[in-house]
Motif scaffolding. Sequence first.
Motif, PDB file in Angstrom:
ATOM      1  N   ASP A 293      18.250 -10.658 -14.561  1.00 34.69           N
ATOM      2  CA  ASP A 293      17.577  -9.568 -13.843  1.00 34.69           C
ATOM      3  C   ASP A 293      18.579  -8.459 -13.553  1.00 34.69           C
ATOM      4  OD1 ASP A 293      15.623  -8.150 -12.611  1.00 34.69           O
ATOM      5  OD2 ASP A 293      15.546  -9.353 -10.781  1.00 34.69           O
ATOM      6  N   GLY A 294      18.152  -7.224 -13.699  1.00 40.65           N
ATOM      7  CA  GLY A 294      19.001  -6.088 -13.366  1.00 40.65           C
ATOM      8  C   GLY A 294      18.972  -5.818 -11.864  1.00 40.65           C
ATOM      9  N   ARG A 295      19.680  -4.783 -11.449  1.00 41.17           N
ATOM     10  CA  ARG A 295      19.746  -4.451 -10.035  1.00 41.17           C
ATOM     11  C   ARG A 295      19.728  -2.944  -9.836  1.00 41.17           C
ATOM     12  NH1 ARG A 295      24.367  -8.825  -8.153  1.00 41.17           N
ATOM     13  NH2 ARG A 295      22.929 -10.558  -7.817  1.00 41.17           N
ATOM     14  N   ILE A 296      19.189  -2.548  -8.684  1.00 44.20           N
ATOM     15  CA  ILE A 296      19.256  -1.163  -8.235  1.00 44.20           C
ATOM     16  C   ILE A 296      20.345  -1.021  -7.193  1.00 44.20           C
ATOM     17  CG2 ILE A 296      17.994   0.695  -7.074  1.00 44.20           C
ATOM     18  CD1 ILE A 296      15.446  -0.433  -8.245  1.00 44.20           C
ATOM     19  N   TYR A 297      20.554  -2.074  -6.411  1.00 43.51           N
ATOM     20  CA  TYR A 297      21.557  -2.106  -5.352  1.00 43.51           C
ATOM     21  C   TYR A 297      22.519  -3.281  -5.610  1.00 43.51           C
ATOM     22  CZ  TYR A 297      17.933   0.761  -3.154  1.00 43.51           C
ATOM     23  OH  TYR A 297      17.007   1.731  -2.888  1.00 43.51           O
ATOM     24  N   PRO A 298      23.521  -3.463  -4.790  1.00 42.83           N
ATOM     25  CA  PRO A 298      24.413  -4.621  -4.986  1.00 42.83           C
ATOM     26  C   PRO A 298      23.759  -5.958  -4.665  1.00 42.83           C
ATOM     27  CG  PRO A 298      25.554  -2.860  -3.834  1.00 42.83           C
ATOM     28  CD  PRO A 298      24.113  -2.483  -3.862  1.00 42.83           C
ATOM     29  N   TRP A 299      22.470  -5.965  -4.420  1.00 42.85           N
ATOM     30  CA  TRP A 299      21.712  -7.199  -4.186  1.00 42.85           C
ATOM     31  C   TRP A 299      20.459  -7.162  -5.055  1.00 42.85           C
ATOM     32  CZ3 TRP A 299      22.792  -3.570  -0.317  1.00 42.85           C
ATOM     33  CH2 TRP A 299      21.772  -2.662  -0.031  1.00 42.85           C
ATOM     34  N   ASN A 300      19.771  -8.282  -5.153  1.00 39.86           N
ATOM     35  CA  ASN A 300      18.551  -8.349  -5.952  1.00 39.86           C
ATOM     36  C   ASN A 300      17.365  -7.757  -5.197  1.00 39.86           C
ATOM     37  OD1 ASN A 300      19.655  -9.589  -8.234  1.00 39.86           O
ATOM     38  ND2 ASN A 300      19.441 -11.632  -7.369  1.00 39.86           N
ATOM     39  N   LEU A 302      13.971  -4.732  -5.017  1.00 38.92           N
ATOM     40  CA  LEU A 302      13.767  -3.287  -5.036  1.00 38.92           C
ATOM     41  C   LEU A 302      13.945  -2.659  -3.661  1.00 38.92           C
ATOM     42  CD1 LEU A 302      10.568  -3.137  -7.293  1.00 38.92           C
ATOM     43  CD2 LEU A 302      12.949  -2.914  -7.980  1.00 38.92           C
ATOM     44  N   GLY A 303      14.046  -3.472  -2.626  1.00 39.24           N
ATOM     45  CA  GLY A 303      14.110  -2.950  -1.270  1.00 39.24           C
ATOM     46  C   GLY A 303      15.483  -3.032  -0.651  1.00 39.24           C
ATOM     47  N   LEU A 316      20.069  -4.350   4.836  1.00 41.86           N
ATOM     48  CA  LEU A 316      21.169  -4.993   4.123  1.00 41.86           C
ATOM     49  C   LEU A 316      22.417  -4.134   4.018  1.00 41.86           C
ATOM     50  CD1 LEU A 316      19.088  -6.652   1.274  1.00 41.86           C
ATOM     51  CD2 LEU A 316      20.328  -7.839   3.082  1.00 41.86           C
ATOM     52  N   ALA A 317      22.359  -2.900   4.503  1.00 41.50           N
ATOM     53  CA  ALA A 317      23.521  -2.014   4.424  1.00 41.50           C
ATOM     54  C   ALA A 317      23.437  -0.993   5.546  1.00 41.50           C
ATOM     55  CB  ALA A 317      23.572  -1.316   3.069  1.00 41.50           C
ATOM     56  N   ASN A 318      24.525  -0.308   5.785  1.00 34.28           N
ATOM     57  CA  ASN A 318      24.609   0.701   6.832  1.00 34.28           C
ATOM     58  C   ASN A 318      24.371   2.078   6.225  1.00 34.28           C
ATOM     59  OD1 ASN A 318      25.199   2.236   9.079  1.00 34.28           O
ATOM     60  ND2 ASN A 318      27.408   1.913   8.963  1.00 34.28           N
ATOM     61  N   PHE A 319      23.184   2.627   6.457  1.00 39.65           N
ATOM     62  CA  PHE A 319      22.854   3.943   5.923  1.00 39.65           C
ATOM     63  C   PHE A 319      21.858   4.625   6.859  1.00 39.65           C
ATOM     64  CE2 PHE A 319      19.578   1.141   4.393  1.00 39.65           C
ATOM     65  CZ  PHE A 319      18.430   1.899   4.292  1.00 39.65           C
ATOM     66  N   LYS A 320      21.522   5.852   6.571  1.00 41.50           N
ATOM     67  CA  LYS A 320      20.597   6.650   7.390  1.00 41.50           C
ATOM     68  C   LYS A 320      19.188   6.455   6.843  1.00 41.50           C
ATOM     69  CE  LYS A 320      20.298  11.389   9.210  1.00 41.50           C
ATOM     70  NZ  LYS A 320      21.086  11.260  10.452  1.00 41.50           N
ATOM     71  N   ARG A 321      18.333   5.813   7.638  1.00 40.90           N
ATOM     72  CA  ARG A 321      17.001   5.490   7.130  1.00 40.90           C
ATOM     73  C   ARG A 321      16.096   6.712   7.026  1.00 40.90           C
ATOM     74  NH1 ARG A 321      14.740   0.432  10.416  1.00 40.90           N
ATOM     75  NH2 ARG A 321      15.575   1.592  12.167  1.00 40.90           N
TER      76      ARG A 321
END
Length: 532
Positions: A293-300, A302-303, A316-321
């Motif tokens: 399976d591919g990835r969009i983020y460093p985890w499996n 789409l979210g 799962l990460a520190n970002f601005k929602r």
Amino acid sequence: MKRISIYFTTSLLLLGIFTSCNKQTGKSSKTGMAYNDKYNGGFEVNSKVKPGPGPGLIAIEGGTFVMGGSLNQDLGYEFDNVRRRVTVASFYMDETEVANVDWLEYLHWIKRNFPNDAEYYYNALPDTLVWRQPLSYNEPYVNNYLRHPAFQDYPVVGVTWEQANAYCEWRTDRVNEEILRSRGFLLDYKTLTAGTGKSGGATSVSSSSDPFNTDIYLNGQYRGEGIDGKKMKKDLNPNAAAAGTNSGSKGAVRPVRLEDGVLKQPYRLPTEAEWEYAALALAGNTEYENIADGRIYPWNGLGVRSPKKRTQGMILANFKRGEGDNMGTGGYLNDKADITAPVRSYTPNDFGLFNMAGNVNEWTADVYRKLSFEDFSDFNPFRGNEFVNKRLSDRDKGVYAKDKYGRPIKDSAKTGKKQKWSELQGNAAAADSSIAGKPYNPDFRGHLDTVRANLYGTTTLVNDRSRVYKGGSWNDRAYWLNPATRRHMQQDETSAEMGFRAAMTLVGSPEIISKGKPQFTQPKSKATGKTK
């Protein structure tokens, strides 16, 4: 999802540190002469090992991947990371971003070893004014973020690309110095401090008080009373014993050489390809050379929320929602961070790397070009090579010239290939003037490059000081968490959203763990009768 056994890997590789000094028994398969024999010339050969990673690093097994392949939408229509298949060699990478406490250690060393050099210390200081905003009360971070113990394990920010590189060079020397002193190849710290009051302040063969530098040491310019340790290696060269250099009751001794496998490779910034490959960590989705399976983020998935039962719904990460939402709702802070978060936060990816998405953007080594994908090497792609040579202060003896901090002075390389001896001697006068003649330019356009000279930096915002950064930050939207996204900033600029982590080249076999994998069995050599 398959989690790579990082801790086993690290332990396995660290074994190389303690076995790399074992002498190779036997003889040359090409001359028949015995190795490590002081009577036949003393050619020394150590047992072949794979050295372990330096402190803070994790082994990343390389391989092929589609660079830019995880970018499923190009919101800015930049088209600057078009898919192309490349191969990344195995390497080491910092488990976490470099933290404030790590940078304070760096500053402390500078102040201790160069107490009267205010310029050196000032130039190493991060720009804490990056926290100031005209319409935001971030002023307390200006004084507190770097130095207050509450933030000691938070990523250092306000560091330029140039400062990050200087830190990597300093870290290389401190790690190698620690190895040599702890193993007795150099004078131990306790004895050294009792005699001089500071690390690296002993008298060297050049009668200077320069701190330890790896290149200077390997060139034999860091030796003498007050420097040499009690467990230096025996020099099997009979000429060394005859010369009496540093000889005693135990015979002639010598410093460690690169061939001994004791010293670590230099710390450096990762290339853009290395960073993207390490962030995706597709090795966790790979079995028998098939990526499930591919990835969009460093985890499996789409979210950006955890699907696991215990942590279901957590970010799962520190970002601005979203606009005005940096941390969630009071009483139940979802990502538990308003600005940056500690470097060991959230869940590591399948290589064991923390915060490869969000927290802070991270510098890479590459020069930014919008069309980098059009002209690239498909093995270890990198743009930004500037080849240099170490300047010689004594050409006949091969002695390196040093700056006031005891580091070798480096000049632009004049050619891309090894010169003939006659050419080298003929160019000696020009080389000694350090910048005489046109430096060798590794750019593939070479002397035909009119674009670089006339357009870049003049009609565009992109120039040779534009460096790629990746990963997204605490103040970025989720789109920038994708490892394939890329942005650029000038190498002397800083930001409250910018940090970095270091990498290191892995030498030897690229396979990290061989156990349980099929291997070819090598038959005995018909020439030597031994199995290699």
